[in-house]
Design a protein around this motif. Structure first.
Motif, mmCIF file in Angstrom:
data_model
loop_
_atom_site.group_PDB
_atom_site.id
_atom_site.type_symbol
_atom_site.label_atom_id
_atom_site.label_comp_id
_atom_site.label_asym_id
_atom_site.label_seq_id
_atom_site.Cartn_x
_atom_site.Cartn_y
_atom_site.Cartn_z
ATOM 1 N N LYS A 26 0.813 -1.211 0.000
ATOM 2 C CA LYS A 26 0.000 0.000 0.000
ATOM 3 C C LYS A 26 0.851 1.267 0.000
ATOM 4 N N LYS A 27 2.025 1.215 0.610
ATOM 5 C CA LYS A 27 2.896 2.378 0.635
ATOM 6 C C LYS A 27 3.754 2.428 -0.638
ATOM 7 N N SER A 51 7.497 0.161 -10.153
ATOM 8 C CA SER A 51 7.249 0.864 -11.407
ATOM 9 C C SER A 51 6.743 2.264 -11.112
ATOM 10 N N VAL A 52 7.144 3.221 -11.965
ATOM 11 C CA VAL A 52 6.671 4.606 -11.877
ATOM 12 C C VAL A 52 6.029 4.966 -13.209
ATOM 13 N N PRO A 70 9.805 8.900 -7.229
ATOM 14 C CA PRO A 70 8.803 8.599 -6.189
ATOM 15 C C PRO A 70 7.435 8.260 -6.780
ATOM 16 N N LYS A 71 6.515 7.926 -5.869
ATOM 17 C CA LYS A 71 5.090 7.736 -6.171
ATOM 18 C C LYS A 71 4.856 6.639 -7.200
ATOM 19 N N GLY A 72 5.546 5.516 -7.030
ATOM 20 C CA GLY A 72 5.331 4.370 -7.896
ATOM 21 C C GLY A 72 4.513 3.290 -7.211
ATOM 22 N N VAL A 73 4.536 2.076 -7.783
ATOM 23 C CA VAL A 73 3.770 0.943 -7.277
ATOM 24 C C VAL A 73 4.735 -0.219 -7.038
ATOM 25 N N ILE A 74 4.633 -0.836 -5.851
ATOM 26 C CA ILE A 74 5.447 -2.005 -5.502
ATOM 27 C C ILE A 74 4.565 -3.244 -5.586
ATOM 28 N N THR A 85 3.445 -2.070 -17.318
ATOM 29 C CA THR A 85 2.907 -0.721 -17.153
ATOM 30 C C THR A 85 2.717 -0.491 -15.664
ATOM 31 N N LEU A 86 2.368 0.718 -15.298
ATOM 32 C CA LEU A 86 2.238 1.064 -13.882
ATOM 33 C C LEU A 86 1.138 0.217 -13.239
ATOM 34 N N GLY A 87 1.544 -0.734 -12.391
ATOM 35 C CA GLY A 87 0.607 -1.543 -11.640
ATOM 36 C C GLY A 87 -0.099 -2.629 -12.403
ATOM 37 N N GLY A 88 0.365 -2.982 -13.603
ATOM 38 C CA GLY A 88 -0.363 -3.994 -14.368
ATOM 39 C C GLY A 88 0.411 -4.531 -15.548
#
Length: 489
Positions: free
Chosen positions: A300-301, A330-331, A405-409, A417-420
């Motif tokens: 979540k973070k 990913s960003v 910053p502000k990416g997805v782990i 792609t970002l988050g998928g």
């Protein structure tokens, strides 16, 4: 109108000869004597324009000492026939019939032109009514109630050229496009073709300074067509926005459904196996039992901007070939900002900003291992640890690059792609635990203490917490004690 033109021509013909016979100039003492000198030459031509008394008075002698007689007293309008007399003197008598014939031809041409313009205006009005009717039918199709649409049988809809109402979409397939959208787009194309043909058939505008009635009608028709086109474009934009909003709502709904299903599945597992065998917040593991593109865990973070990091985790691979992707970050501007990946027969690799370093680690024995990777932007230095021992190090890995910053782990999948956009061939299968991130390079002694469980050190950027990890697609959480599992291994 012809009678009026004939009267004008006859008056000009009667006045012109007398005017040309007048003397050029007469020396006089005053204006009165000059007017008297002109009377003998003008009485012959002006007889048709003045009354008899006034003409005689103006032509008579002037009494001594008395007031001068008026030169022109008043005009008398004499009715004339529709045609000029055939007799007469001067050039007007010879050319009168030809001019009258030309005037009649011009009048007939004007009448035909007026009739043609009237017919064209009528056709333009019919075209406007037809376009207005089509627009009304299009708007009526958008307002068709769902009950009326559902009442049309599929066979009748197919015969009428309409698509059948779409069935409700399943979880993995969005609903089909509404029929009203398809019909409106076809009507728009038909109307646009019709408008183009009408504009090509419209005659060229006249070059006169004053616009005629047909020109004003064409301008009104053109304005009306522009208004209709603007309304149709507005309808299309509205439908596109509604379609996008519906798609976003469907994606959000699908995400919520998956989240609820995962929650229910976890609850069922708890009920089947009794109370959970771990104590939150960090004594748990994530299990991914099958290699596919929909089982994963998500932190979540997110990460702040970093110029150095250390990432440590416990993992146990059950893959037959490559390890897969234990984690990926990913960003928006870079899908491979930080990735730990072993794909196919390739060695284990650490990717930073899509730059690659190969790690000499062996994690394919289906046993628990403690793994750490450390990196700093200064000269791109990196090091890799397995079970507390440094197995590899190097430089020039994304030197002087700052982690965005502000990416997805994601744990267990590689992000295209970002988050998928996961790839099943790059997925991790096995168990993961104790994923932590620090904003600096840990010392080798600290990494050894984490692997030997001699002291407990939580990440100062990302901590392993049950409330901070979400599982999807069938991945699950279970109890995990790092030291006990390490001894069993």
């Amino acid at each position: 109108m012809l009678a009026f033109l004939g009267a004008i021509i006859c008056i000009i013909a009667s006045v012109h000869p007398a005017g040309t016979a007048a003397p050029a100039a007469v020396p006089t003492a005053d204006n009165d004597s000059a007017a008297a000198a002109l009377l003998p030459a003008a009485d012959k031509g002006l007889g048709a324009l003045h009354g008899p008394a006034e003409a005689l008075a103006s032509a008579g002698p002037r009494l001594p000492g008395g007031p001068p007689p008026p030169l022109f007293s008043r005009f008398v309008c004499t009715p004339l026939s529709n045609e000029c007399p055939a007799t007469g003197t001067g050039p007007a008598a010879g050319t009168g019939p030809e001019e009258l014939l030309a005037l009649r031809s011009a009048a007939a041409q004007l009448r035909r032109t007026a009739l043609e313009q009237k017919e064209r205006i009528r056709m333009d009005q019919e075209t406007i009514r037809e376009l207005t009717g089509k627009l009304s039918r299009c708007e009526g199709g958008l307002r068709t109630p769902p009950a009326a649409a559902a009442a049309v049988p599929p066979a009748a809809a197919a015969a009428a050229g309409l698509r059948a109402a779409p069935r409700p979409g399943t979880m993995g397939h969005p609903p089909a496009e509404p029929p009203a959208v398809r019909e409106l787009e076809e009507a728009v194309r038909a109307l646009q073709d019709r408008i183009d043909r009408i504009e090509q058939e419209l005659p060229a505008r006249t070059n006169g300074s004053v616009p005629t009635a047909p020109a004003l009608a064409r301008d009104a028709l053109h304005t009306k067509m522009e208004q209709l086109e603007e309304q149709l474009l507005s309808k299309i934009l509205t439908l596109q926005k509604e379609r996008q909003a519906a798609s976003m709502d469907h994606s959000q709904q699908q995400h919520d459904v998956e989240k609820e299903l995962n929650s229910l599945q976890n609850r069922v597992m708890e009920l089947e196996h009794g109370p959970p065998g771990y104590s939150p917040p960090d004594a748990f593991k994530v299990t991914i039992p099958v290699q596919n593109n929909y089982m994963y865990a998500r932190m979540k973070k997110t990460l702040p901007e970093l110029y150095a990091f250390t990432i440590c985790m416990w993992l146990k691979s059950k893959a037959l070939a490559g390890l897969g992707t234990p984690f990926s970050y990913s960003v928006p501007s870079q899908a491979n900002e930080i990735v730990l990946l072993e794909w196919g027969t390739n060695p284990l690799e650490l990717l930073i900003n899509d730059k690659v370093a190969q790690l000499p680690l062996n994690l394919k024995d289906k046993a628990w291992h403690h793994v750490c990777v450390a990196w700093t932007t200064r000269d791109g230095k990196w090091s890799a640890y397995q079970d507390g021992e440094q197995r590899g190090a190097g430089e020039n890995l994304a030197s002087w690059h700052a982690i965005k910053p502000k990416g997805v782990i994601i744990l267990g999948q590689e992000q295209d792609t970002l988050g998928g956009r996961f790839d099943a061939t790059q997925a991790f299968v096995g168990e993961l635990a104790q994923f932590s991130v620090w904003d600096h390079m840990l010392a080798p002694a600290e990494i050894l203490g984490l692997a030997n469980c001699t002291f407990h050190l939580q990440g100062n950027v990302i901590q392993w917490d049950d409330q901070a990890v979400e599982v999807f697609g069938g991945a699950s959480k279970g109890g995990f004690a790092a030291c006990e599992e390490g001894r069993k291994a």
